[in-house]
Design a protein around this motif. Structure first.
Motif: not given
Length: 465
Positions: A104-113, A117-122, A232-235, A240-242
């Protein structure tokens, strides 16, 4: 089967259940069998149907989805199939080769719900700000520079000299990476993905480049992907950006390199393929679709884990089981492609870019690089031919992709400059040098002017237009 690590969960049904109805146990997705993937897909389909029990490196048990419909079912039902590997009913050993693609990593590819949505919108909002015309201008500019490097020689390896260089040159410019750092970054990405002895060093280099980029763009924002993610407004946090910059550059470079290489290979080895292009019955975008059906850049998609006990195909899947998405296998599913020799021009229902909420957000950028780059290359070198026997081409198979290693080509030597008509030589790009310890900062190059219109290269092949 023995469990040397003592961490394997009950991820396969016991003998007598549907998976073992024909007396066939799980097959390895690595080693000699996996070196011929399409033959393995056919064997698995005959033994188990559209979902098969398999063994991953380390003899870790999992399910492999072969059916086109079954792949879509998993991709489009996040309520049942999670991307969060923390629910896995197996714990890997610290040296498992699966960790880079499952930990697991703090990436949209490992995220749900909501988190996904927050990560993908950015990511999607930032990608939407790319100037598509500007991207194509840079593809033409860098294609011309690369062709100028080998035009006089009359020979080139279209993998090492073109397919591996063009995507990273264009992507680095869009991400905010200095031009002089693009090729070393691309070399590090390829080395990391290949899993060589220096893969960890290369991964650290990529992390260093992206960390430095985030620091620079926080101090001095610019008109690029890194700056847009930060604003991006997702802050998103700096981490996470890196991480998303790193993930995006690796995925985009690897996929686009493979797409360019596979399309050029088919162009130079399949007479019908080239004839359809030169005859006008197929456009280059159609050709890319054909390649994404027959030789997708990635053979396997991101993993999923079952949220609860369920049934997929003819198999009973337990909560926490790992399910691997077979993109290449689904593309040759006989239920949707009974005649694999039939063309699929313009049909984009292939699985190359996944589907559902995790569908590839940057697929149009990768297509633009491949489409424009190949078109420009063939306009410059319309008599391009394979310089060796097709049997001499080398392919490296891995769990997630089939990578073409070489594509020697020959053509009539030409003077340096656009179409050999006296244009000034472009700055030498050359081969990537050994990886530096850090990535130096440099100003972003100015935008190149739009290229002059040119006639279609397949018409040039026929002496038309």
């Amino acid at each position: 089967m023995s469990d040397p690590a003592g961490h394997y969960g009950d991820t396969l049904p016991p003998p007598g259940c549907p998976a073992h109805a024909q007396g066939a146990g799980p097959r390895r997705m690595y080693g000699p069998e996996a070196d011929v993937p399409y033959a393995l897909y056919e064997t698995l389909r005959k033994e188990h149907g559209q979902v098969a029990p398999v063994l991953l490196p380390g003899d870790v048990r999992a399910w492999f989805v072969l059916g086109h419909r079954e792949n879509l079912e998993v991709m489009r039902t996040p309520s049942l199939w999670s991307c969060d590997s923390r629910i896995w009913n197996i714990r890997l050993s610290a040296d498992s080769p699966l960790l880079p693609v499952t930990a697991w990593q703090p990436l949209l590819v490992f995220a749900d719900g909501e988190e996904h949505a927050r990560l993908r919108s950015a990511v999607t909002d930032s990608l939407a700000r790319f100037n598509r015309h500007g991207v194509r201008r840079y593809v033409v500019r860098y294609t011309d520079q690369l062709v100028d490097e080998f035009a006089k020689a009359g020979r080139a390896d279209l993998v090492a000299d073109f397919a591996q260089k063009l995507p990273i040159l264009v992507l680095a410019r869009q991400f905010g990476v200095p031009e002089e750092d693009a090729l070393p970054l691309g070399a590090a990405v390829r080395d990391m993905v290949k899993g060589t002895e220096t893969a960890l060093q290369s991964n650290q280099y990529v992390l260093t480049v992206m960390s430095d980029l985030v620091k620079r763009r926080k101090e001095k924002p610019a008109d690029d992907f890194a700056s847009w993610l930060l604003a991006h407004e997702s802050a998103l946090t700096d981490e996470e950006v890196m991480e998303h910059l790193r993930h995006a550059i690796v995925a985009a470079h690897e996929n686009t390199t493979n797409l360019v290489a596979n399309t050029l290979r088919m162009l130079l080895t399949d007479r019908r393929f080239r004839a359809n292009l030169s005859g006008g019955t197929m456009t280059l975008p159609d050709a890319l679709d054909q390649v994404m059906w027959d030789a997708p850049p990635l053979a396997m998609g991101a993993a999923r884990w079952a949220r609860r006990d369920t049934r997929l195909g003819e198999q009973e899947i337990k909560a926490g089981d790992l399910v691997m998405l077979g993109l290449a296998a689904g593309n040759v599913d006989p239920e949707i492609r009974p005649d694999l020799g039939a063309p699929v021009h313009g049909n984009r229902s292939h699985l190359a870019f996944s589907s559902g909420p995790h569908e590839c957000p940057g697929q149009d950028i990768g297509r633009a690089i491949a489409d424009t780059g190949i078109d420009t290359l063939m306009a410059r070198l319309p008599d391009l031919q394979l310089a060796v026997s097709e049997a001499d081409l080398s392919v490296t198979q891995s769990l997630v992709s089939s990578r073409l290693n070489n594509l020697p080509a020959k053509f009539t030597p030409r003077a340096v400059g656009r179409k050999g008509e006296g244009a000034a030589p472009a700055p030498a790009l050359g081969r990537a040098q050994p990886l530096p310890a850090t990535a130096p900062a440099a100003p972003v190059p100015p935008q190149a002017p739009a290229p002059a219109p040119r006639r279609s290269w397949w018409r040039t092949l026929l002496g038309r237009g």
